[in-house]
Design a protein around this motif. Structure first.
Motif, PDB file in Angstrom:
ATOM      1  N   ALA A  22       0.822  -1.213   0.000  1.00  0.00           N
ATOM      2  CA  ALA A  22       0.000   0.000   0.000  1.00  0.00           C
ATOM      3  C   ALA A  22       0.854   1.261   0.000  1.00  0.00           C
ATOM      4  O   ALA A  22       2.005   1.258   0.443  1.00  0.00           O
ATOM      5  CB  ALA A  22      -0.912  -0.008   1.221  1.00  0.00           C
ATOM      6  N   ASN A  23       0.272   2.316  -0.491  1.00  0.00           N
ATOM      7  CA  ASN A  23       0.896   3.651  -0.470  1.00  0.00           C
ATOM      8  C   ASN A  23       2.247   3.689  -1.168  1.00  0.00           C
ATOM      9  O   ASN A  23       3.177   4.326  -0.696  1.00  0.00           O
ATOM     10  CB  ASN A  23       1.023   4.158   0.964  1.00  0.00           C
ATOM     11  CG  ASN A  23      -0.311   4.242   1.654  1.00  0.00           C
ATOM     12  OD1 ASN A  23      -1.308   4.628   1.046  1.00  0.00           O
ATOM     13  ND2 ASN A  23      -0.361   3.860   2.907  1.00  0.00           N
ATOM     14  N   ASP A  24       2.349   2.994  -2.300  1.00  0.00           N
ATOM     15  CA  ASP A  24       3.557   3.035  -3.132  1.00  0.00           C
ATOM     16  C   ASP A  24       4.800   2.572  -2.377  1.00  0.00           C
ATOM     17  O   ASP A  24       5.874   3.153  -2.491  1.00  0.00           O
ATOM     18  CB  ASP A  24       3.761   4.443  -3.711  1.00  0.00           C
ATOM     19  CG  ASP A  24       4.562   4.440  -4.999  1.00  0.00           C
ATOM     20  OD1 ASP A  24       4.705   3.364  -5.625  1.00  0.00           O
ATOM     21  OD2 ASP A  24       5.056   5.513  -5.384  1.00  0.00           O
ATOM     22  N   THR A  25       4.641   1.528  -1.577  1.00  0.00           N
ATOM     23  CA  THR A  25       5.765   0.930  -0.860  1.00  0.00           C
ATOM     24  C   THR A  25       6.016  -0.470  -1.419  1.00  0.00           C
ATOM     25  O   THR A  25       5.255  -0.969  -2.233  1.00  0.00           O
ATOM     26  CB  THR A  25       5.476   0.848   0.657  1.00  0.00           C
ATOM     27  OG1 THR A  25       4.317   0.039   0.869  1.00  0.00           O
ATOM     28  CG2 THR A  25       5.273   2.234   1.250  1.00  0.00           C
ATOM     29  N   CYS A  26       7.086  -1.082  -0.960  1.00  0.00           N
ATOM     30  CA  CYS A  26       7.474  -2.397  -1.463  1.00  0.00           C
ATOM     31  C   CYS A  26       7.870  -3.290  -0.290  1.00  0.00           C
ATOM     32  O   CYS A  26       8.511  -2.828   0.663  1.00  0.00           O
ATOM     33  CB  CYS A  26       8.653  -2.239  -2.425  1.00  0.00           C
ATOM     34  SG  CYS A  26       9.132  -3.753  -3.273  1.00  0.00           S
ATOM     35  N   MET A  27       7.453  -4.553  -0.380  1.00  0.00           N
ATOM     36  CA  MET A  27       7.780  -5.529   0.660  1.00  0.00           C
ATOM     37  C   MET A  27       8.785  -6.546   0.135  1.00  0.00           C
ATOM     38  O   MET A  27       8.659  -7.023  -0.986  1.00  0.00           O
ATOM     39  CB  MET A  27       6.539  -6.300   1.087  1.00  0.00           C
ATOM     40  CG  MET A  27       5.513  -5.480   1.788  1.00  0.00           C
ATOM     41  SD  MET A  27       6.029  -5.122   3.468  1.00  0.00           S
ATOM     42  CE  MET A  27       4.466  -4.638   4.147  1.00  0.00           C
ATOM     43  N   LEU A  28       9.749  -6.860   0.966  1.00  0.00           N
ATOM     44  CA  LEU A  28      10.662  -7.977   0.729  1.00  0.00           C
ATOM     45  C   LEU A  28      10.321  -9.026   1.768  1.00  0.00           C
ATOM     46  O   LEU A  28      10.346  -8.760   2.974  1.00  0.00           O
ATOM     47  CB  LEU A  28      12.121  -7.544   0.882  1.00  0.00           C
ATOM     48  CG  LEU A  28      13.156  -8.672   0.829  1.00  0.00           C
ATOM     49  CD1 LEU A  28      13.167  -9.351  -0.541  1.00  0.00           C
ATOM     50  CD2 LEU A  28      14.539  -8.146   1.177  1.00  0.00           C
ATOM     51  N   TYR A  29       9.937 -10.206   1.304  1.00  0.00           N
ATOM     52  CA  TYR A  29       9.619 -11.328   2.181  1.00  0.00           C
ATOM     53  C   TYR A  29      10.823 -12.260   2.226  1.00  0.00           C
ATOM     54  O   TYR A  29      11.411 -12.550   1.191  1.00  0.00           O
ATOM     55  CB  TYR A  29       8.414 -12.104   1.654  1.00  0.00           C
ATOM     56  CG  TYR A  29       7.132 -11.318   1.672  1.00  0.00           C
ATOM     57  CD1 TYR A  29       6.274 -11.381   2.755  1.00  0.00           C
ATOM     58  CD2 TYR A  29       6.786 -10.506   0.599  1.00  0.00           C
ATOM     59  CE1 TYR A  29       5.093 -10.655   2.775  1.00  0.00           C
ATOM     60  CE2 TYR A  29       5.608  -9.779   0.609  1.00  0.00           C
ATOM     61  CZ  TYR A  29       4.761  -9.860   1.696  1.00  0.00           C
ATOM     62  OH  TYR A  29       3.598  -9.135   1.710  1.00  0.00           O
ATOM     63  N   VAL A  30      11.161 -12.730   3.421  1.00  0.00           N
ATOM     64  CA  VAL A  30      12.257 -13.684   3.551  1.00  0.00           C
ATOM     65  C   VAL A  30      11.788 -14.896   4.338  1.00  0.00           C
ATOM     66  O   VAL A  30      11.036 -14.784   5.301  1.00  0.00           O
ATOM     67  CB  VAL A  30      13.513 -13.064   4.214  1.00  0.00           C
ATOM     68  CG1 VAL A  30      14.157 -12.030   3.301  1.00  0.00           C
ATOM     69  CG2 VAL A  30      13.189 -12.442   5.559  1.00  0.00           C
TER      70      VAL A  30
END
Length: 123
Positions: A66-74
């Motif tokens: 959301a809100n132009d963010t990015c997630m990195l999942y590990v």
């Protein structure tokens, strides 16, 4: 292996999140050998997963948030002790780190994290 074009489609075009995703993808590709990239989900939930020795052996993932963010999942990490990288939320199979700008993504930090993943992964 998903194409760069397909990867870009998992983000809003020309967004900050897409730029973050591209930077994270480049770091992952440089760090791991023989990395397999697959895109999952429909129009709303698009998640790119990275695995080794088969699609079920997931190491990490990237997703627009959301809100132009990015997630990195590990995967394969329960906790980290790092001055800049912090887990957000609680995941059953993966922990996530939320990035709000490209400047937040420091290659040395991500490589440190990926080293932990690599050491803990059974495959």
């Amino acid at each position: 292996m998903a194409s760069l074009k397909d990867f870009k489609k998992t983000f809003v075009e020309h967004s900050e999140a897409q730029q973050m995703g591209l930077k994270l993808r480049a770091i992952l590709m440089d760090f791991f050998e023989d990395l397999e990239e697959t895109i999952h989900g429909g129009k709303k939930v698009k998640l790119t997963l990275y695995s080794r020795n088969g699609p079920n052996n997931v190491l990490c993932g990237i997703q627009q948030s959301a809100n132009d963010t990015c997630m990195l999942y590990v995967h394969h990490i329960e906790s980290i002790n790092h001055e800049r990288l912090k887990f957000s939320g609680k995941g059953k199979h993966a922990k996530r780190i939320k990035f709000e700008s490209v400047a937040d993504i420091l290659e040395d930090d991500i490589n440190w994290l990926l080293k932990q993943v690599n050491e803990n992964a059974p495959y």
